[in-house]
Motif scaffolding. Structure first.
Motif, mmCIF file in Angstrom:
data_model
loop_
_atom_site.group_PDB
_atom_site.id
_atom_site.type_symbol
_atom_site.label_atom_id
_atom_site.label_comp_id
_atom_site.label_asym_id
_atom_site.label_seq_id
_atom_site.Cartn_x
_atom_site.Cartn_y
_atom_site.Cartn_z
ATOM 1 N N TYR A 140 43.984 54.933 25.177
ATOM 2 C CA TYR A 140 43.813 55.373 23.790
ATOM 3 C C TYR A 140 45.141 55.574 23.064
ATOM 4 O O TYR A 140 45.237 55.308 21.863
ATOM 5 C CB TYR A 140 42.977 56.648 23.752
ATOM 6 C CG TYR A 140 41.572 56.467 24.272
ATOM 7 C CD1 TYR A 140 40.748 55.472 23.759
ATOM 8 C CD2 TYR A 140 41.069 57.274 25.290
ATOM 9 C CE1 TYR A 140 39.458 55.295 24.231
ATOM 10 C CE2 TYR A 140 39.785 57.111 25.774
ATOM 11 C CZ TYR A 140 38.981 56.115 25.247
ATOM 12 O OH TYR A 140 37.720 55.926 25.726
ATOM 13 N N ASP A 141 46.167 56.051 23.761
ATOM 14 C CA ASP A 141 47.460 56.246 23.106
ATOM 15 C C ASP A 141 48.018 54.917 22.592
ATOM 16 O O ASP A 141 48.559 54.849 21.483
ATOM 17 C CB ASP A 141 48.459 56.895 24.066
ATOM 18 C CG ASP A 141 48.123 58.359 24.348
ATOM 19 O OD1 ASP A 141 47.299 58.918 23.595
ATOM 20 O OD2 ASP A 141 48.688 58.924 25.297
ATOM 21 N N LYS A 142 47.885 53.868 23.405
ATOM 22 C CA LYS A 142 48.347 52.550 22.968
ATOM 23 C C LYS A 142 47.496 52.032 21.814
ATOM 24 O O LYS A 142 48.021 51.411 20.880
ATOM 25 C CB LYS A 142 48.316 51.566 24.137
ATOM 26 C CG LYS A 142 49.343 51.857 25.227
ATOM 27 C CD LYS A 142 49.273 50.820 26.335
ATOM 28 C CE LYS A 142 50.318 51.091 27.410
ATOM 29 N NZ LYS A 142 50.243 50.091 28.508
ATOM 30 N N VAL A 181 45.971 53.867 19.582
ATOM 31 C CA VAL A 181 46.396 54.627 18.399
ATOM 32 C C VAL A 181 47.660 54.016 17.805
ATOM 33 O O VAL A 181 47.774 53.841 16.582
ATOM 34 C CB VAL A 181 46.625 56.111 18.763
ATOM 35 C CG1 VAL A 181 47.412 56.830 17.668
ATOM 36 C CG2 VAL A 181 45.287 56.809 18.981
ATOM 37 N N ASP A 182 48.618 53.668 18.660
ATOM 38 C CA ASP A 182 49.855 53.046 18.173
ATOM 39 C C ASP A 182 49.557 51.750 17.425
ATOM 40 O O ASP A 182 50.161 51.476 16.377
ATOM 41 C CB ASP A 182 50.800 52.762 19.345
ATOM 42 C CG ASP A 182 51.409 54.034 19.933
ATOM 43 O OD1 ASP A 182 51.366 55.074 19.254
ATOM 44 O OD2 ASP A 182 51.929 53.961 21.064
ATOM 45 N N THR A 207 39.394 56.437 17.739
ATOM 46 C CA THR A 207 40.274 56.386 18.911
ATOM 47 C C THR A 207 40.856 57.763 19.207
ATOM 48 O O THR A 207 40.912 58.198 20.364
ATOM 49 C CB THR A 207 41.396 55.358 18.680
ATOM 50 O OG1 THR A 207 40.819 54.121 18.255
ATOM 51 C CG2 THR A 207 42.175 55.121 19.952
ATOM 52 N N LEU A 208 41.287 58.464 18.162
ATOM 53 C CA LEU A 208 41.795 59.825 18.356
ATOM 54 C C LEU A 208 40.708 60.739 18.918
ATOM 55 O O LEU A 208 40.972 61.563 19.799
ATOM 56 C CB LEU A 208 42.309 60.369 17.025
ATOM 57 C CG LEU A 208 43.604 59.734 16.490
ATOM 58 C CD1 LEU A 208 43.803 60.079 15.021
ATOM 59 C CD2 LEU A 208 44.808 60.192 17.312
ATOM 60 N N SER A 243 40.238 60.274 22.531
ATOM 61 C CA SER A 243 41.359 60.780 23.340
ATOM 62 C C SER A 243 41.433 62.302 23.293
ATOM 63 O O SER A 243 42.398 62.891 23.783
ATOM 64 C CB SER A 243 42.680 60.184 22.844
ATOM 65 O OG SER A 243 42.985 60.628 21.533
ATOM 66 N N GLN A 276 41.543 64.264 20.566
ATOM 67 C CA GLN A 276 42.296 64.806 19.435
ATOM 68 C C GLN A 276 41.376 64.917 18.217
ATOM 69 O O GLN A 276 41.549 64.215 17.219
ATOM 70 C CB GLN A 276 43.495 63.906 19.135
ATOM 71 C CG GLN A 276 44.448 63.745 20.315
ATOM 72 C CD GLN A 276 45.573 62.788 20.019
ATOM 73 O OE1 GLN A 276 46.429 63.044 19.168
ATOM 74 N NE2 GLN A 276 45.590 61.653 20.716
#
Length: 305
Positions: A172-174, A176-177, A199-200, A203, A205
């Motif tokens: 998910y971090d990728k 988000v990027d 996506t956040l 993850s 957030q």
């Protein structure tokens, strides 16, 4: 309407009711089944209106008619992902890349995606999309331009495809990027803000997700899917009453007045409402300890055709 296609476009231009727009595009493709733009718009509108299965059906028709329809291919890949249909999503992302970045896909690499394991297909698509991102937008068949008309620094569509691939693998971090990179190129894209929010949310957030959904709704207030997603994120942070309000708003966006123009007094005016909206609303009512509202929701749902 004498020209349902034009009326549907006018509804979208004034940010009107998505259900009304969908009905116009349905009428347009019924009149002319070869109207590829009509099928594409119908699919996009249905997806925004939290009606994924009709969206997939329309977008499948669009790409069957026009295999080079990149806009429909990307929208279809996202809809497949939303329905948890990973393999068709990866295969469709591959078709998009073949159309837009043919040099990135080796000859015969996607001849039989159904024969590949899902994880192998995912890894191959990720490899190809990373290569396209590194090659830059100048490698695209028709290089994209930014809002000023200058050549774009990045290809937002490639970032979206890569974001979907990362999302499906739980990175998910990728993801988000990737979606943030696409938004730097296209900050007025309500769909991108919603994808970032989803996506956040996945993850963990939720508060950042709510901010992203609110950005999407500021750009398109009648965006049913973002309103629904906002309700889900409010449940995640324990704001059950606010969640119910957002979900009721989302349901109201599916409402159409009867043909005589009178406002419906019950939910009888709602057509083809997403079952997930009702289910999530009932969950919010249960968390509010309002069984009375849960019971009332079933009687309302009973009148949905």
């Amino acid at each position: 309407h004498a020209d349902p296609m034009a009326e549907g476009l006018a509804i979208l231009a004034r940010q009107g009711n998505l259900t009304d727009a969908a009905l116009c595009f349905e009428a347009a493709v019924q009149r002319d089944p070869d109207n590829n733009e009509g099928w594409t718009l119908l699919g996009q509108v249905q997806a925004e209106n939290e009606k994924e299965l009709p969206a997939i059906a329309a977008l499948q028709r669009a790409v069957q008619q026009a295999p080079q329809n990149a806009r429909a291919l990307m929208a279809l890949a996202v809809s497949y992902t939303n329905e948890g249909r990973d393999r068709p999503s990866y295969a469709t992302l591959g078709r998009w890349l073949q159309v837009q970045y043919p040099s990135m896909v080796p000859e015969g690499a996607l001849d039989d995606p159904a024969a590949m394991r899902g994880d192998a297909l995912h890894d191959r698509m990720t490899q190809y999309y990373i290569a396209a991102a590194r090659a830059g937008p100048q490698a695209r068949v028709l290089p994209p331009r930014d809002a000023s008309g200058a050549p774009a620094d990045i290809d937002a569509d490639v970032q979206i495809g890569l974001g979907v691939l990362f999302y499906n693998s739980g990175a998910y971090d990728k993801a988000v990027d990737c979606f943030r990179a696409a938004l730097r190129q296209d900050p007025q894209n309500h769909l991108l803000w919603n994808r970032l929010g989803a996506t956040l949310a996945n993850s963990g957030q939720s508060e950042d997700a709510i901010e992203a959904y609110e950005r999407a709704l500021a750009l398109k207030p009648r965006f049913t899917r973002a309103r629904y997603n906002l309700g889900v994120s409010c449940i995640s942070i324990g704001c059950y009453k606010q969640a119910a309000e957002h979900l009721l708003d989302a349901l109201s966006l599916h409402e159409r007045p009867p043909a005589d123009g009178a406002r419906p007094t019950t939910h009888a005016g709602i057509r083809h409402v997403s079952s997930s909206l009702w289910e999530t609303l009932r969950r919010a009512f249960i968390l509010m300890d309002r069984r009375d509202l849960v019971d009332r929701s079933y009687s309302a749902d009973a009148s949905v055709d």
